[in-house]
Write a protein that holds these residues in place. Structure first.
Motif, mmCIF file in Angstrom:
data_model
loop_
_atom_site.group_PDB
_atom_site.id
_atom_site.type_symbol
_atom_site.label_atom_id
_atom_site.label_comp_id
_atom_site.label_asym_id
_atom_site.label_seq_id
_atom_site.Cartn_x
_atom_site.Cartn_y
_atom_site.Cartn_z
ATOM 1 N N TRP A 1 0.996 -1.060 -0.125
ATOM 2 C CA TRP A 1 -0.196 0.120 0.714
ATOM 3 C C TRP A 1 0.963 1.003 -0.135
ATOM 4 O O TRP A 1 2.226 1.139 0.899
ATOM 5 N N LYS B 1 1.195 5.663 0.041
ATOM 6 C CA LYS B 1 -0.252 6.618 0.260
ATOM 7 C C LYS B 1 1.060 8.123 -0.041
ATOM 8 O O LYS B 1 2.119 8.980 0.030
ATOM 9 N N TRP C 1 -4.862 5.711 1.115
ATOM 10 C CA TRP C 1 -3.719 4.761 0.669
ATOM 11 C C TRP C 1 -4.342 4.089 -0.389
ATOM 12 O O TRP C 1 -5.503 3.788 -0.407
#
Length: 580
Positions: A418, A420, A443
């Motif tokens: 993930w 972000k 995210w």
């Protein structure tokens, strides 16, 4: 004649009196405005690598503004989508940037080179046109028949590049740029039946380009050399938009010309008087190493000592292929430390991680049982796969590995990747359901599997490609790479996936490009492959020998396992019959 013309052209310089700004602009239009005040720019080369057109950023800006005026005269308004067939050349560059100046959203779409036949290409265009819903499709005149047919089926205008650029440009007011506005739509290379148009804002683009520039530690003498297609994120963002926003001169070879004469890419790098930056997926390095293996006098033809950053990305990085390239071109001055592994995806604009320059290819050996998530069978010898270090997160980007229940995992634990940051996409265009599925509290679920170690990211594979049989995970690339070790195979010759047997059970299936014509030899090869796959999976498998160039690829040149599986199950890939 071409050589004479090339001799009279002077390429745009590497150095400039203009102070370099690392993409610190509010909009991409501002970035081009600034780059246009300097001397750097684009340089387009012919099929043999000879300089054919010099295109300073100053001239690009003038042409782009004229395009914007013509678009407004055609009725184009802010937020309209303008589809563009992404041919590497000054015309597409001006159309793309002009669309942005007009406040509309350019949508780069692929050329027909990566598709199997006229009808398949038209169908691919139609699917992406339906998704992006543009008011106009612009295309090179030489593919007018195919592109025009696609535009007609979608119900949008179809206009040749040449016709728009020949029209009179009446000056008019253009909309003010907005950093929060959408800059363009990017279709991922695998977009086929259910395409996702990634909507990227000006802020996201420029943030990623700044991360790109800082991560590569750009210096005054740097120059970019590229053959990557402009409809794929690495080519579009990394080698077209980044040189503008970071003010780097760049040399282009068309993708189809690279495919015919790949060593022309290295010839262009050899002629560069400054530091070279050039990216390629693994297969680009592989094909060059194989082409040169039959030649001698490497050091007489090539000078790769100034190749400062040899970027790797867009597919799984193969350390054996990279070593093969080093072996082939060390004599020409190429240094293994020049390799710059990276990881990215269109949904993050482009770059997520980049290896610090100078660190080269670094690998960790990981037990295959760890990769599959199952304890090792102690009765069998351990097998390992070399996992390549893809670098550290670019500036302003966070990366975390999450387990199956969503919690973060510690170093060396494999899970979903993930990320972000400000450069994560705005959304999938007109697809809130898919957007919500991958964007959670800012995210982005990348869909890739990997692990972190001391701040570096290691990518294991695509979660959706994993073959799950009897509750056990198998990575397709482990099967494919094992088969490639047999004599006579090249990277991309094998596609592994799962299919349902007649009894209803899932079994591994392997499609293999076969260059053997003798029926008995084909039978022997088939049995060899079956034994090799059984040694990896512990199971019998389906092995099909198929004609060369049968396995489908994405627009970026990557093997498309999902499409190969669909074509095979639909009967559109016809295997060779085997001798009884």
């Amino acid at each position: 004649m071409t050589d004479t013309i090339a001799a009279t052209l002077v390429p745009t310089p590497n150095q400039d009196t203009l102070a370099r700004r690392m993409s610190d602009f509010a909009t991409f239009g501002e970035a081009l405005d600034y780059a246009a005040t300097g001397q750097r720019g684009m340089n387009f080369h012919d099929a043999r690598g000879n300089l054919a057109r010099v295109y300073p950023f100053r001239e690009l800006r003038e042409d782009a503004l004229a395009v914007a005026h013509r678009l407004v005269a055609l009725g184009v308004r802010p937020e309209d989508r303008i589809a563009l067939i992404a041919e590497t050349g000054a015309e597409f560059a001006a159309l793309f940037c002009g669309t942005i100046y007009a406040g509309a959203w350019p949508v780069p779409l692929p050329l027909p080179t990566s598709f199997g036949g006229k009808e398949n290409y038209i169908e691919q265009l139609v699917v992406q046109l339906q998704s992006s819903d543009p008011s106009i499709l612009f295309f090179p005149g030489e593919i007018a028949e195919m592109a025009g047919a696609a535009a007609a089926r979608q119900g949008c205008k179809g206009i040749a590049f040449e016709d728009l650029l020949a029209a009179k440009a009446e000056p008019c007011d253009l909309p003010e740029g907005d950093s929060q506005a959408i800059c363009y739509l990017q279709y991922s290379s695998g977009s086929t039946r259910f395409p996702h148009g990634v909507a990227v804002t000006h802020e996201a683009l420029l943030n990623n380009l700044a991360g790109h520039g800082h991560g590569m530690e750009l210096v005054e003498h740097d120059r970019c050399i590229s053959w990557l297609p402009w409809y794929h994120d690495m080519g579009l963002v990394g080698c077209f938009l980044s040189p503008i926003a970071n003010q780097v001169s760049v040399d282009y070879l068309k993708t189809e010309d690279f495919a015919r004469r790949p060593l022309a890419w290295l010839d262009m790098i050899s002629r560069n008087p400054g530091n070279s930056i050039s990216y390629s997926p693994t297969f680009g390095y592989d094909i060059c190493a194989r082409r040169i293996s039959s030649q001698s006098h490497v050091s007489e033809r090539f000078d790769l000592a100034r190749w400062r950053l040899a970027g790797n990305g867009a597919d799984m990085i193969r350390p054996d292929v990279m070593q093969g390239f080093v072996n082939a071109f060390a004599e020409a001055g190429f240094k293994a430390s020049a390799f710059l592994p990276s990881y990215g995806l269109a949904e993050a604009t482009l770059a997520v991680t980049i290896m610090p320059p100078g660190e080269g290819i670094r690998v960790e050996l990981v037990e295959e049982e760890r990769l599959s998530g199952h304890p090792r069978d102690i009765s069998r010898p351990a097998r390992y796969r070399a996992i390549v270090n893809c670098g550290k997160p670019v500036r302003d980007m966070e990366v975390v590995i999450r387990g199956e229940h969503g919690g973060p995992l510690s170093d060396h634990h494999i899970g979903k990747v993930w990320c972000k940051g400000p450069s994560v996409m705005h959304s999938y265009f007109r697809d809130p359901e898919s957007t919500e599925a991958c964007l959670v509290d800012g995210w982005l679920d990348t869909g890739d599997m990997g692990y972190m170690a001391d701040g570096y990211l290691f990518i294991v594979g695509r979660a959706k490609d994993m073959i799950i049989i009897n509750g056990k995970n198998h990575w397709p690339q482990d099967i494919e790479w094992a088969v490639e070790q047999l004599p006579g195979f090249h990277q991309g010759d094998i596609a592994a996936f799962s299919v349902q047997s007649e009894s209803g059970e899932e079994v591994p299936a392997v499609l293999v490009h076969c260059r053997v014509s003798d029926p008995e030899e084909r039978r022997k090869l088939h049995d060899q492959i079956k034994d090799k796959v059984r040694s990896i999976t512990g199971m019998n498998c389906v092995v099909e020998l198929v004609p060369p160039r049968t396995l489908p690829r994405t627009s970026s040149g990557k093997l498309s396992r999902a499409k190969a599986r669909n074509l095979y199950l639909a009967g559109e890939i016809q295997p060779y019959p085997l001798a009884a």
